[in-house]
Write an enzyme that holds these catalytic residues in place. Structure first.
Site, short mmCIF file in Angstrom:
data_model
loop_
_atom_site.label_atom_id
_atom_site.label_comp_id
_atom_site.label_asym_id
_atom_site.label_seq_id
_atom_site.Cartn_x
_atom_site.Cartn_y
_atom_site.Cartn_z
N ASP A 64 25.30 -2.59 13.31
CA ASP A 64 26.77 -2.69 13.63
C ASP A 64 27.55 -2.69 12.44
OD1 ASP A 64 26.64 -3.05 16.55
OD2 ASP A 64 25.81 -5.24 16.09
N ASP A 66 31.43 -3.25 10.90
CA ASP A 66 32.77 -3.74 11.00
C ASP A 66 33.47 -3.40 10.17
OD1 ASP A 66 31.75 -4.84 13.35
OD2 ASP A 66 31.42 -7.03 12.30
N ASP A 143 33.09 -17.29 7.92
CA ASP A 143 32.19 -18.30 7.94
C ASP A 143 31.43 -18.53 6.45
OD1 ASP A 143 30.52 -16.08 8.36
OD2 ASP A 143 30.09 -16.64 10.43
#
Length: 453
Positions: A64, A66, A143
């Site tokens: 993936d 982003d 995070d």
């Protein structure tokens, strides 16, 4: 500690030029590059961000990609006809290229609730967060430090605002900001810490791991559907066994799968072997590109509690079929309060469990009936995992493995008298069943004599 007052954010980012890092555009999705270049050409900042940058720097191959930008979701949508806006908690743009989706997020700001933008906090948890900001603010809102690295399409450099490059070198998962506050904002971050540490082979920074014991119960407040998605990432991404052991080591398993934790705490070594072998087999299938189903894995994780409850009810005189059904319904119902396992999976799980006692019934009709069951293969694979329960269970698995290799007529002949296929131990099924005697038809009674029509 509020995001805007975090003292661990350096005032000036560390910029790693192209010649000093390992990221190559050859390893970046073509779809992601199209998004990055179109944003850049339109005058917006455009960065590859998060796990893709982390994995590329480690020499991996991300699935993936982003993108982070200073364009708002509406501005992104204006640039791409193949874009849809999603999310209420976090407004995101999804740019769709066939089966591939590039997620585009606007830089998050550090403004407080009640200010400009749209942020809503309940009991310390961020339930809606759509306040836009700068790349520096966006970095401290992420995070873990290793997830706050930005690849700039303008000059192919990597930007590091929070020491993520140092953590990659140290192979450490360090949380950005005050750990207790960050976990209260989103308790699922505790699971992410365990999952990423297991996946990457990193250690969790002691400060990031310290609140697990006192705040782990907050996972019970997370949406069960979200925990289902997180459990798939934990156990069905090719590193399930490592993730399972990390959850145990961190004391988080009992908050995600309480029935599994209870069963393992009883010291059943055979059950632990079954669970760990089931996870290892799943990891191996994923590595080989084979299909896997969540139903089988959840059946493995919950087996100990289902088995113990069923045996308990049988010992109390309950019918065996009813006991297994009651145990399955009870354990699945409890688990779904934490992890929302869809019914299409729980139905398969219950069938796998219900078929286990039937493997011990070595009779001609029952053997062929079981082998024709649509869940036979999954149930048989599950039976093989139970080999550690006892020598008898191991022999039973061997019996059924051999039976499947026999031609139907040979198997039927071997079972004609209730026996077993040749050269196989009869102990696997216990004593052979006696051949059923055919009942003689009563003499001197017609149809009307039985009282029937």
């Amino acid at each position: 500690m509020n995001p805007e007052t975090r003292s661990d954010v350096p005032p000036v980012p560390r910029i790693i030029p192209r010649e000093q890092h390992a990221i190559s555009r050859k390893n970046i999705s073509k779809a992601a590059l199209r998004v990055l270049y179109r944003l850049h050409d339109a005058g917006f900042a455009a960065y590859l961000v998060g796990g893709a940058v982390r994995d590329l720097l480690l020499g991996g191959h991300p699935k993936d990609f982003d993108v982070a930008t200073n364009a708002t979701p509406d501005e992104v949508k204006g640039l791409f006809r193949n874009c849809r806006l999603i999310g209420r908690r976090f407004r995101l743009a999804h740019v769709v290229f066939g089966p591939e989706i590039i997620e585009v997020a606007t830089f998050r700001g550090t403004g407080e609730e009640g200010g400009e933008g749209d942020r809503h906090i309940v009991d310390g948890r961020i339930v809606r967060d759509n306040i836009w900001g700068t790349i520096e603010e966006d970095a401290v809102r992420r995070d873990f430090c290793v997830n706050a690295l930005y690849y700039d399409i303008a000059d192919f450099s990597v930007r590091d605002y929070v020491g993520g490059m140092r953590d990659l070198e140290d192979r450490s998962m360090r949380l950005i900001g005050d750990p207790e506050q960050r976990y209260r904002e989103d308790p699922v971050r505790m699971l992410r810490a365990a999952r990423l540490a297991a996946k990457l082979g990193f250690t969790i920074d002691p400060a990031a791991a310290a609140p697990f014991a006192s705040l782990g119960h907050l996972l019970g407040e997370a949406a069960p559907a979200r925990l289902f998605d997180e459990s798939l990432k934990l156990f069905l991404a090719g590193h399930g066994l490592k993730s399972f052991k990390m959850l145990e080591d961190c004391g988080l398993l009992k908050f995600l799968f309480p029935a599994t934790a209870r069963a393992l705490e009883r010291g059943d070594h055979a059950l632990r072997a079954l669970v760990e072998q089931g996870l290892a087999n799943t990891d191996a299938r994923i590595a080989e590109g084979k299909s896997v189903t969540p139903a089988f894995l959840y059946a493995v994780l919950l087996w100990g509690e289902v088995r113990d409850q069923a045996q308990g009810w049988i010992a109390q005189g309950c019918d065996a079929n009813e006991a297994w059904q009651r145990a399955a319904v009870h354990v699945v119902g409890e688990q779904c309060q934490r992890v929302a396992i869809p019914r299409r999976f729980t139905f398969t799980m219950e069938e796998i469990w219900a078929l286990q006692p039937r493997f011990e019934q070595i009779h001609r009709k029952r053997v062929f009936r079981l082998m024709s069951h649509p869940r036979f293969r999954a149930a048989f694979d599950f039976l093989l995992l139970r080999a550690h329960e006892s020598p008898r269970m191991r022999e039973l698995g061997e019996w059924w493995a051999h039976a499947q290799q026999l031609p139907p007529e040979m198997l039927a002949a071997a079972l004609g008298g209730g026996g077993v296929p040749p050269h196989e131990p009869s102990a696997a099924s216990g004593a052979p069943a006696r051949k059923r005697r055919r009942r003689r038809k009563p003499v001197g009674r017609g149809k009307g004599d039985s009282g029937g029509a």
